[in-house]
Scaffold this active site. Structure first.
Site, PDB file in Angstrom:
ATOM      1  N   SER A 135       1.207  -1.101  -0.084  1.00  0.00           N
ATOM      2  CA  SER A 135      -0.030  -0.421   0.366  1.00  0.00           C
ATOM      3  C   SER A 135       0.573   1.051   0.416  1.00  0.00           C
ATOM      4  O   SER A 135       1.707   1.368   0.478  1.00  0.00           O
ATOM      5  CB  SER A 135      -0.652   0.360   1.488  1.00  0.00           C
ATOM      6  N   GLU A 137       0.960   3.898   1.900  1.00  0.00           N
ATOM      7  CA  GLU A 137       0.321   3.549   2.650  1.00  0.00           C
ATOM      8  C   GLU A 137       1.718   3.754   3.492  1.00  0.00           C
ATOM      9  O   GLU A 137       2.086   4.041   4.580  1.00  0.00           O
ATOM     10  CB  GLU A 137      -0.062   3.255   3.997  1.00  0.00           C
ATOM     11  N   TYR A 159      -1.437   0.382  10.512  1.00  0.00           N
ATOM     12  CA  TYR A 159      -1.402   0.475   9.251  1.00  0.00           C
ATOM     13  C   TYR A 159      -0.299   0.055   8.460  1.00  0.00           C
ATOM     14  O   TYR A 159      -0.196  -0.961   8.114  1.00  0.00           O
ATOM     15  CB  TYR A 159      -3.358   0.928   8.612  1.00  0.00           C
TER      16      TYR A 159
HETATM   17  O1  G4F Z   1     -10.394   6.766   2.171  1.00  0.00           O
HETATM   18  P1  G4F Z   1      -9.423   7.160   3.325  1.00  0.00           P
HETATM   19  O2  G4F Z   1      -9.776   6.163   4.635  1.00  0.00           O
HETATM   20  O3  G4F Z   1      -8.093   6.350   3.031  1.00  0.00           O
HETATM   21  P2  G4F Z   1      -6.951   5.618   3.566  1.00  0.00           P
HETATM   22  O4  G4F Z   1      -6.733   6.071   5.028  1.00  0.00           O
HETATM   23  O5  G4F Z   1      -5.625   6.273   2.925  1.00  0.00           O
HETATM   24  O6  G4F Z   1      -6.558   4.690   3.190  1.00  0.00           O
HETATM   25  C1  G4F Z   1      -7.113   3.930   2.180  1.00  0.00           C
HETATM   26  O7  G4F Z   1      -6.325   3.306   1.168  1.00  0.00           O
HETATM   27  C2  G4F Z   1      -4.813   2.815   1.274  1.00  0.00           C
HETATM   28  C3  G4F Z   1      -3.279   3.486   0.183  1.00  0.00           C
HETATM   29  O8  G4F Z   1      -3.572   4.546   0.837  1.00  0.00           O
HETATM   30  C4  G4F Z   1      -4.615   1.425   2.051  1.00  0.00           C
HETATM   31  F1  G4F Z   1      -3.680   1.038   2.142  1.00  0.00           F
HETATM   32  C5  G4F Z   1      -5.896   1.670   3.118  1.00  0.00           C
HETATM   33  O9  G4F Z   1      -6.704   0.696   3.201  1.00  0.00           O
HETATM   34  C6  G4F Z   1      -7.806   2.020   2.390  1.00  0.00           C
HETATM   35  O10 G4F Z   1      -7.921   2.051   1.737  1.00  0.00           O
HETATM   36  O11 G4F Z   1      -8.340   8.468   3.708  1.00  0.00           O
HETATM   37  C7  G4F Z   1      -8.027   9.091   2.572  1.00  0.00           C
HETATM   38  C8  G4F Z   1      -8.266  10.780   3.477  1.00  0.00           C
HETATM   39  C9  G4F Z   1      -7.589  11.116   4.901  1.00  0.00           C
HETATM   40  O12 G4F Z   1      -6.203  11.677   4.478  1.00  0.00           O
HETATM   41  C10 G4F Z   1      -7.880  11.282   5.713  1.00  0.00           C
HETATM   42  O13 G4F Z   1      -8.230  11.342   6.441  1.00  0.00           O
HETATM   43  O14 G4F Z   1      -9.058  11.441   3.394  1.00  0.00           O
HETATM   44  C11 G4F Z   1      -9.460  11.644   4.512  1.00  0.00           C
HETATM   45  N1  G4F Z   1     -10.771  12.184   5.678  1.00  0.00           N
HETATM   46  C12 G4F Z   1     -11.259  12.908   5.589  1.00  0.00           C
HETATM   47  N2  G4F Z   1     -12.192  13.052   6.269  1.00  0.00           N
HETATM   48  C13 G4F Z   1     -11.515  10.729   6.048  1.00  0.00           C
HETATM   49  C14 G4F Z   1     -12.558  11.601   6.663  1.00  0.00           C
HETATM   50  N3  G4F Z   1     -11.724   9.473   5.397  1.00  0.00           N
HETATM   51  C15 G4F Z   1     -12.571   9.357   6.534  1.00  0.00           C
HETATM   52  N4  G4F Z   1     -12.139   7.497   6.540  1.00  0.00           N
HETATM   53  N5  G4F Z   1     -13.514   9.280   7.135  1.00  0.00           N
HETATM   54  C16 G4F Z   1     -13.378  11.249   6.975  1.00  0.00           C
HETATM   55  O15 G4F Z   1     -14.558  11.157   7.856  1.00  0.00           O
END
Ligand code: G4F
Length: 337
Positions: A135, A137, A159
């Protein structure tokens, strides 16, 4: 790909977004596809139900954290291709359950690799080929942008740390035992089948509910967070291409374009003719203890060596996701989370 008709493929994490698309891709090529599925309280398998109903996918109950079970399944099935997609994949949740994350996302990889090492060949005597879902990440607080296969890792979440273990142990098993074992370093990839806990789908579902007057606001965390968001069906194509190479090698898979969460909101609300600023609130509860700031990938090597290219743009993907969620709301399929 017809050469693989009849070959056995095992996908761990098959009931997730990527697993479901990958199973469809392989089944369409005539492979016998098996999926490892962990028993959970929510027994809904909506992403793979059509495949199960048509008999093109068989489910094996199991868990990558149970090394004995993985070994037994591997030696009974003797697949030619193993795709390890199982993980505790919620980054934010990994601060709540760091040990469980390390077991599933990190040690789980070793359990599968060890079974591949011991079983070694498929039922026809061909060496098993192993794919690990690494990933972006792992780059975390990367020192440079865009990130490529040569960018050092600096994970910023439990993670990410667990994924680094999975990545390095895959490289180590390849080098130690001459396994065909590769990692795809995939940047964020989304789709109509994304889980609601991830920000893209959380936003597109909120757009659908707001559009239909069932909700007024959505609370998000960091609107400045920037991600390189691609389309999941494009990314599972890359997984298979990596196992088709003559030599095992790791690849970055990304679009090379990044957007902020704010731009995601603009695009998704705009699709439904809504002004995002009237509906989006910031709630510190969705902020992370450590954030990544400059995640954008360089997939030049995959483009050159695999002939892989992303086909669906960010804008088109968001359009499809909003349309799918409006359709879900209209047909009462809210349970597809
Ligand atoms: O959609 P996210 O939760 O994805 P994240 O953390 O980037 O992880 C995903 O992608 C990775 C690949 O790099 C995978 F390895 C992992 O398993 C998963 O599929 O968050 C994306 C961004 C973050 O920066 C977070 O802080 O969105 C920001 N965000 C802002 N508000 C939010 C929110 N994320 C989530 N989940 N919920 C919110 O309300």
């Amino acid at each position: 790909m017809a050469a693989h008709a009849g070959a056995i493929a095992l996908i761990t994490g098959v009931s997730g977004q990527d697993g479901s698309y990958l199973a469809e891709l392989l089944a369409a090529q005539g492979m016998q596809v098996y999926g490892l599925v962990r028993r959970k309280a929510d027994t809904s398998n909506w992403r793979i139900q059509a495949l199960l109903d048509s008999g093109r996918l068989s489910v094996i109950p199991g868990d990558v954290t149970d090394g004995g079970a993985v070994m037994r399944i591997m030696s009974q099935l003797r697949p030619r291709f193993v795709f390890n997609l199982a993980a505790q994949s919620f980054v934010h949740y990994s601060w709540d359950v760091p040990l469980a994350t390390a077991e599933a996302t990190g040690l789980g990889v070793l359990n599968v690799l060890e079974a591949v090492r011991q079983v070694r060949t498929d039922a026809t005597g061909q060496a098993i080929r192993f794919y690990q879902a690494s990933s972006s990440e792992m780059f975390g607080n990367a020192a440079s942008e865009p990130q490529s296969e040569n960018t050092p890792f600096h994970p910023r979440s439990p993670y990410g740390v667990a994924k680094v273990f999975g990545h390095h142990i895959t490289v180590n098993y390849r080098e130690s035992y001459e396994l065909f074992a590769v990692s795809g370093i995939l940047f964020n990839h989304e789709s109509e089948r994304r889980g609601l806990a991830f920000v893209t789908r959380k936003v597109t579902m909120a757009v659908a509910l707001i559009k239909r007057g069932l909700q007024d606001k959505v609370a998000l965390g960091n609107l400045d967070a920037r991600r390189d968001w691609g389309y999941a069906p494009d990314y599972v194509r890359a997984m298979q291409l990596m196992l088709e190479q003559d030599e095992p090698r790791d690849f970055v898979i990304a679009t090379g374009v990044s957007n902020t969460v704010r731009e995601l909101c603009e695009a998704a609300f705009g699709e439904a003719g809504l002004d995002w600023q009237k509906h989006v609130e910031v709630d510190p509860a969705f902020m992370r203890p450590a954030e990544l700031h400059i995640l954008r990938g360089d997939s030049g090597m995959a483009q050159a060596m695999l002939g892989w290219e992303p086909e669906v743009s960010f804008g088109e993907m968001i359009r499809r996701m909003v349309a799918a969620d409006i359709d879900r709301v209209d047909s009462g399929r809210h349970w597809e989370v």
